[in-house]
Design a protein around this motif. Structure first.
Motif, PDB file in Angstrom:
ATOM      1  N   ASP A 438     -15.372 -15.598   2.264  1.00 18.00           N
ATOM      2  CA  ASP A 438     -15.796 -15.349   0.879  1.00 18.00           C
ATOM      3  C   ASP A 438     -14.768 -14.468   0.181  1.00 18.00           C
ATOM      4  N   PRO A 439     -13.815 -15.067  -0.534  1.00 14.83           N
ATOM      5  CA  PRO A 439     -12.768 -14.279  -1.208  1.00 14.83           C
ATOM      6  C   PRO A 439     -13.327 -13.203  -2.136  1.00 14.83           C
ATOM      7  N   LEU A 440     -14.376 -13.537  -2.868  1.00 14.47           N
ATOM      8  CA  LEU A 440     -14.932 -12.600  -3.848  1.00 14.47           C
ATOM      9  C   LEU A 440     -15.471 -11.352  -3.158  1.00 14.47           C
ATOM     10  N   ALA A 441     -16.268 -11.538  -2.129  1.00 14.93           N
ATOM     11  CA  ALA A 441     -16.904 -10.402  -1.453  1.00 14.93           C
ATOM     12  C   ALA A 441     -15.879  -9.464  -0.838  1.00 14.93           C
ATOM     13  N   GLU A 442     -14.726 -10.002  -0.400  1.00 16.52           N
ATOM     14  CA  GLU A 442     -13.719  -9.170   0.254  1.00 16.52           C
ATOM     15  C   GLU A 442     -12.732  -8.563  -0.731  1.00 16.52           C
ATOM     16  N   LEU A 443     -12.319  -9.345  -1.725  1.00 18.83           N
ATOM     17  CA  LEU A 443     -11.280  -8.872  -2.641  1.00 18.83           C
ATOM     18  C   LEU A 443     -11.761  -7.782  -3.587  1.00 18.83           C
ATOM     19  N   VAL A 444     -13.090  -7.664  -3.794  1.00 23.76           N
ATOM     20  CA  VAL A 444     -13.592  -6.592  -4.669  1.00 23.76           C
ATOM     21  C   VAL A 444     -13.350  -5.218  -4.051  1.00 23.76           C
ATOM     22  N   LYS A 445     -13.002  -5.178  -2.768  1.00 27.59           N
ATOM     23  CA  LYS A 445     -12.766  -3.895  -2.088  1.00 27.59           C
ATOM     24  C   LYS A 445     -11.341  -3.386  -2.326  1.00 27.59           C
ATOM     25  N   ILE A 446     -10.510  -4.207  -2.951  1.00 24.09           N
ATOM     26  CA  ILE A 446      -9.092  -3.877  -3.096  1.00 24.09           C
ATOM     27  C   ILE A 446      -8.755  -3.667  -4.569  1.00 24.09           C
ATOM     28  N   ASP A 447      -7.928  -2.678  -4.838  1.00 26.22           N
ATOM     29  CA  ASP A 447      -7.432  -2.480  -6.198  1.00 26.22           C
ATOM     30  C   ASP A 447      -6.749  -3.767  -6.640  1.00 26.22           C
ATOM     31  N   PRO A 448      -7.231  -4.390  -7.732  1.00 27.10           N
ATOM     32  CA  PRO A 448      -6.659  -5.680  -8.160  1.00 27.10           C
ATOM     33  C   PRO A 448      -5.140  -5.675  -8.307  1.00 27.10           C
ATOM     34  N   LYS A 449      -4.555  -4.504  -8.663  1.00 22.40           N
ATOM     35  CA  LYS A 449      -3.099  -4.434  -8.834  1.00 22.40           C
ATOM     36  C   LYS A 449      -2.356  -4.706  -7.531  1.00 22.40           C
ATOM     37  N   SER A 450      -3.058  -4.574  -6.401  1.00 26.00           N
ATOM     38  CA  SER A 450      -2.417  -4.753  -5.097  1.00 26.00           C
ATOM     39  C   SER A 450      -2.567  -6.168  -4.555  1.00 26.00           C
ATOM     40  N   ILE A 451      -3.237  -7.036  -5.320  1.00 24.81           N
ATOM     41  CA  ILE A 451      -3.506  -8.384  -4.820  1.00 24.81           C
ATOM     42  C   ILE A 451      -2.324  -9.326  -5.057  1.00 24.81           C
ATOM     43  N   GLY A 452      -1.411  -8.936  -5.938  1.00 20.56           N
ATOM     44  CA  GLY A 452      -0.184  -9.716  -6.093  1.00 20.56           C
ATOM     45  C   GLY A 452      -0.268 -10.915  -7.001  1.00 20.56           C
ATOM     46  N   VAL A 453      -1.158 -10.876  -7.995  1.00 13.91           N
ATOM     47  CA  VAL A 453      -1.239 -12.017  -8.915  1.00 13.91           C
ATOM     48  C   VAL A 453      -0.990 -11.583 -10.357  1.00 13.91           C
ATOM     49  N   GLY A 454      -0.294 -10.484 -10.537  1.00 12.77           N
ATOM     50  CA  GLY A 454      -0.050  -9.975 -11.885  1.00 12.77           C
ATOM     51  C   GLY A 454       1.353 -10.235 -12.378  1.00 12.77           C
ATOM     52  N   GLN A 455       1.604  -9.796 -13.604  1.00 10.17           N
ATOM     53  CA  GLN A 455       2.904  -9.917 -14.248  1.00 10.17           C
ATOM     54  C   GLN A 455       3.228  -8.549 -14.834  1.00 10.17           C
ATOM     55  N   TYR A 456       4.122  -7.804 -14.161  1.00  9.25           N
ATOM     56  CA  TYR A 456       4.489  -6.452 -14.595  1.00  9.25           C
ATOM     57  C   TYR A 456       3.257  -5.549 -14.719  1.00  9.25           C
ATOM     58  N   GLN A 457       2.320  -5.676 -13.738  1.00  7.79           N
ATOM     59  CA  GLN A 457       1.074  -4.932 -13.849  1.00  7.79           C
ATOM     60  C   GLN A 457       1.246  -3.423 -13.763  1.00  7.79           C
ATOM     61  N   HIS A 458       2.343  -2.960 -13.172  1.00 10.17           N
ATOM     62  CA  HIS A 458       2.556  -1.520 -13.077  1.00 10.17           C
ATOM     63  C   HIS A 458       3.243  -0.952 -14.323  1.00 10.17           C
ATOM     64  N   ASP A 459       3.645  -1.829 -15.241  1.00  7.98           N
ATOM     65  CA  ASP A 459       4.352  -1.388 -16.449  1.00  7.98           C
ATOM     66  C   ASP A 459       3.460  -1.346 -17.679  1.00  7.98           C
ATOM     67  N   VAL A 460       2.283  -1.960 -17.589  1.00  5.70           N
ATOM     68  CA  VAL A 460       1.412  -2.046 -18.763  1.00  5.70           C
ATOM     69  C   VAL A 460       0.506  -0.825 -18.838  1.00  5.70           C
ATOM     70  N   ASP A 461      -0.194  -0.690 -19.961  1.00  8.80           N
ATOM     71  CA  ASP A 461      -1.141   0.403 -20.150  1.00  8.80           C
ATOM     72  C   ASP A 461      -2.203   0.345 -19.046  1.00  8.80           C
ATOM     73  N   GLN A 462      -2.220   1.351 -18.182  1.00 15.45           N
ATOM     74  CA  GLN A 462      -3.061   1.306 -16.996  1.00 15.45           C
ATOM     75  C   GLN A 462      -4.558   1.383 -17.310  1.00 15.45           C
ATOM     76  N   SER A 463      -4.938   2.130 -18.329  1.00 18.66           N
ATOM     77  CA  SER A 463      -6.366   2.222 -18.660  1.00 18.66           C
ATOM     78  C   SER A 463      -6.881   0.894 -19.202  1.00 18.66           C
ATOM     79  N   LYS A 464      -6.059   0.233 -20.048  1.00 21.81           N
ATOM     80  CA  LYS A 464      -6.469  -1.077 -20.578  1.00 21.81           C
ATOM     81  C   LYS A 464      -6.505  -2.120 -19.470  1.00 21.81           C
ATOM     82  N   LEU A 465      -5.533  -2.034 -18.553  1.00 22.57           N
ATOM     83  CA  LEU A 465      -5.508  -2.972 -17.427  1.00 22.57           C
ATOM     84  C   LEU A 465      -6.760  -2.803 -16.576  1.00 22.57           C
ATOM     85  N   LYS A 466      -7.098  -1.577 -16.240  1.00 22.86           N
ATOM     86  CA  LYS A 466      -8.268  -1.322 -15.397  1.00 22.86           C
ATOM     87  C   LYS A 466      -9.538  -1.816 -16.073  1.00 22.86           C
ATOM     88  N   SER A 467      -9.667  -1.530 -17.365  1.00 23.11           N
ATOM     89  CA  SER A 467     -10.850  -1.955 -18.109  1.00 23.11           C
ATOM     90  C   SER A 467     -10.985  -3.475 -18.087  1.00 23.11           C
TER      91      SER A 467
END
Length: 707
Positions: A438-467
């Protein structure tokens, strides 16, 4: 300005629907709850539309808060008039508001302030009046100890005029317009960094120029990252002469002797005050837009990943592959519990492939394993090939699973709490196996930024990204529903109305009292009140409950309604569930009332046809080309199977079974124009690609989508 007109302007939705939605939000109702169970109130608004109302409601509240602070500040300066107060109150956005406030902002010891202290403000007003031809003579009347001659007097007056020009809203908007239309973003490499190895990935931007309004979001973020790492210098360039002329046309009324002094003041204001401030503002706005685009891409990717195909409740053997340290093997029950773990050493330097094969074979038999999950990191291909050599007694499906973020999870507090007596290697392997189930049940335990499906996720506004990402996770969790008797604290915390603390309370109650047997029992959880139950109960499922509706998306507030439907047909609730012919024969109009209409009734009937149905596809086995083991095995024209593992605005990345992912540029997705990459591919989609170009030195692979 009032909230509802503001929301009407920015959302273009029906006023009644906005009013009712705001009322529900003010009652602490969540977006998933409102969109699913209050359709009659909102006019059937979906999650995106309700999310827009939430977003603009927050912007309005922030704007109003800033207005109050500014009005208080100006009032304390004893400069607030009723007319000025109304201007502040009517300001439509933060930019307009801050422009109005600019003259009242506390400034440091500026050139203008010094000139005012030296008594030159009256001279500045005479010059700006533009009706006196003898400014040089008039200037002599303002000489004092600090101002020894008329040249310095005029210069001081010009500093005051420059400040006035800088504070003019019409001038600022004029320059904003020029920047918006004509600004160029240019870059130059820092001389000492030109040959720096780390800088080479940015070498395309060592000498770059293009229109800022045409610079795509991914390129702008790459440029700004290179600047942040001090490899390049970035500048916003505009045709200064033309822009200054437009300001002159707005300010200079005639060609009197005053005009030359005003002209000089305009040039000073532009170069010293307006351009630096507004060019930075323009770049900031471009960055905000690029951030929004990148966050949108990340959110879409995350949603696709979280709603990825689950294998379901199967007994799984999971392997975290490795060379020197061996492969960590764990066996999981159908519910995802760890039942066994150990190491095998099939690869160099030990090369005990025979022992590894025998061990895997015996574990499969002993724990009645139904599927094998192999992490896609180091030694993945070699481990997959080893496993596929094994002849099992019963058919066993073998899956390669993305392990992005597994190491983050394995070292997290969540993992330590789940497996306090096991090390990070065991926890990581468990995560790989559970991702397959179950990908959903397991992946919710991980910070989404660490899942590797973003585009410059560490460069964008972090509060807006988290929200944004939290909203996506919440949406996905509630769309699928949660088994309250097996869900982890992180999964439960995303259920509508629950949150982290109540999630902990639910698990603690479950551990102390055993499995929940009904939705009514959920009310016994400490601190879980009526509002939380209202918001979350329908998203919490109970398998094999006495009331079959407890394992459905039907809200408990509608149980009596279904009881009435069943009674009308002369059958039990259990008999009406799944009985399509009976459900289709119900006259839904007869059950409409003030608080329930056809949209909700149709949802109920649809749910009763297949209660608790998981709408996600089931996991499919995928096999990479066994002949391709590294980038050096690739050549132009080769056609390969692959899996989409990331999507960006400029294309998608594809896992072809080697360390480096290949890129299908947006131009290679179709023979026709591609507006949205997501219209052609989706995350985790199994596709066929053609190798277009291989750059071994830069480890870049260009691919094209094969239809």
């Amino acid at each position: 300005m009032q909230l509802i007109p503001y929301l009407l302007k920015h959302t273009q939705l029906v006023e009644k629907n906005i009013v009712n939605t705001v009322e529900l939000l003010d009652q602490d109702c969540t977006i998933p709850f409102i969109s699913r169970y209050r359709k009659e109130k909102t006019g059937n608004l979906d999650e995106v539309q309700i999310g827009d109302i939430v977003k603009f409601k927050e912007l309005f509240e922030a704007l109003e808060k800033r207005k109050l602070a500014i009005i208080k500040s100006v009032d304390e300066q004893e400069s607030l008039t009723s007319e000025l107060k109304k201007k502040f109150q009517d300001a439509p956005d933060l930019t307009s508001l801050e422009d109005l406030y600019l003259p009242f902002k506390k400034k440091r010891n500026t050139k203008s302030e010094v000139a005012i202290k030296n008594g030159l403000e009256p001279l500045a007003k005479i010059i700006m009046a533009q009706n006196n031809d003898d400014i040089d003579y008039i200037a002599t009347q303002y000489l004092n100890d600090a101002i020894p001659n008329e040249d310095e007097a005029i210069e001081g007056a010009q500093h005051i005029i420059a400040e006035w020009i800088n504070e003019r809203t019409d001038v600022r908007n004029q320059i904003r317009h020029q920047l918006e239309k004509f600004a160029q973003i240019t870059t130059k490499v820092v001389g000492t960094k030109k040959d720096d190895e780390k800088a080479q990935k940015f070498r395309d931007y060592f000498d770059w120029s293009e229109a800022l309004n045409r610079c795509p979001s991914h390129r702008l973020l790459a440029i700004l990252r290179a600047e942040n790492e001090k490899f390049i210098r970035v500048k916003i360039v505009i045709e200064d002469e033309r822009t200054i002329e437009k300001v002159e046309d707005r300010i200079i009324k005639n060609r009197s002797s005053s005009s030359k002094y005003i002209k000089a003041a305009i040039e000073d204001a532009y170069k010293r005050l307006l351009y630096p401030s507004l060019s930075n503002e323009t770049l900031k706005l471009a960055k905000e837009k690029a951030d929004a685009d990148a966050i949108d891409v990340f959110s879409k990717n995350l949603k696709q990943l979280l709603l990825g195909a689950p294998l379901g409740e199967k007994r799984i053997l999971a392997i975290d592959p490795g060379f020197r340290s061996g492969c960590k093997v764990v066996c999981l029950s159908a519910q995802g519990d760890l039942v066994h773990n150990e190491n095998i050493y099939p690869h160099a330097p030990q090369n005990d492939s025979t022992g590894a094969i025998n061990k895997i074979s015996s574990l499969v038999d002993e724990y009645k394993i139904e599927a094998i999950a192999i992490g896609n990191g180091t030694a993945s291909r070699e481990t997959e090939q080893l496993v596929k050599r094994i002849i099992f007694k019963n058919p066993i499906e073998v899956y390669v699973v993305s392990e992005a973020g597994a190491s983050i999870y394995s070292a997290s507090k969540i993992a330590r709490d789940e497996f306090p007596n096991f090390d990070v290697t065991v926890r990581g392997s468990v995560s790989i196996g559970r991702r397959l189930a179950d990908p959903l049940a397991e992946l919710v335990k991980i910070d989404p930024k660490s899942i590797g499906v973003g585009q410059y996720q560490h460069d964008v506004d972090q509060s807006k990204l988290k929200s944004s990402l939290d909203t996506v996770v919440e949406s996905c969790v509630n769309a699928v529903g949660v088994n309250i008797n097996t869900a982890s604290v992180p999964l439960l915390s995303y259920v509508s109305g629950i949150g982290p603390k109540l999630a902990e309370n639910i698990v603690a109650y479950r551990n102390e009292n055993g499995a929940f047997t009904s939705r009514t029992e959920i009310k016994k959880v400490p601190r879980l009140g009526g509002k939380a139950f209202e918001q979350g109960a329908a998203f919490l499922r109970i398998k094999d409950a006495k009331n079959p509706l407890d394992d459905s998306a039907v809200h408990p507030e509608r149980y009596d309604l279904i009881k009435s439907m069943a009674k009308e047909k002369g059958i039990s609730i259990k008999e009406i569930i799944g009985n399509k012919s009976i459900l289709e024969s119900i006259n839904l109009n007869a059950y409409c009332s003030e608080d329930i209409g056809l949209p909700t009734l149709k949802d109920i009937v649809k749910e009763l046809e297949k209660p608790g149905l998981d709408t996600r596809e089931k996991a499919k086995v995928f096999t990479f080309d066994q002949h391709i083991k590294s980038i050096t095995d690739l050549h132009e024209g080769l056609v390969l199977p692959g899996i989409v593992n990331n999507i960006t605005n400029f294309g998608c990345f594809v896992d072809i079974g080697i360390k480096e992912s290949g890129l299908i540029h947006i131009s290679n997705l179709s023979d026709t124009f591609v507006k949205d990459v997501n219209e052609h591919v989706s995350l985790q989609q199994q596709i066929t690609v053609k190798v277009m170009e291989v750059d071994v030195a830069r480890k870049r692979i260009q691919l094209a989508l094969q239809k």
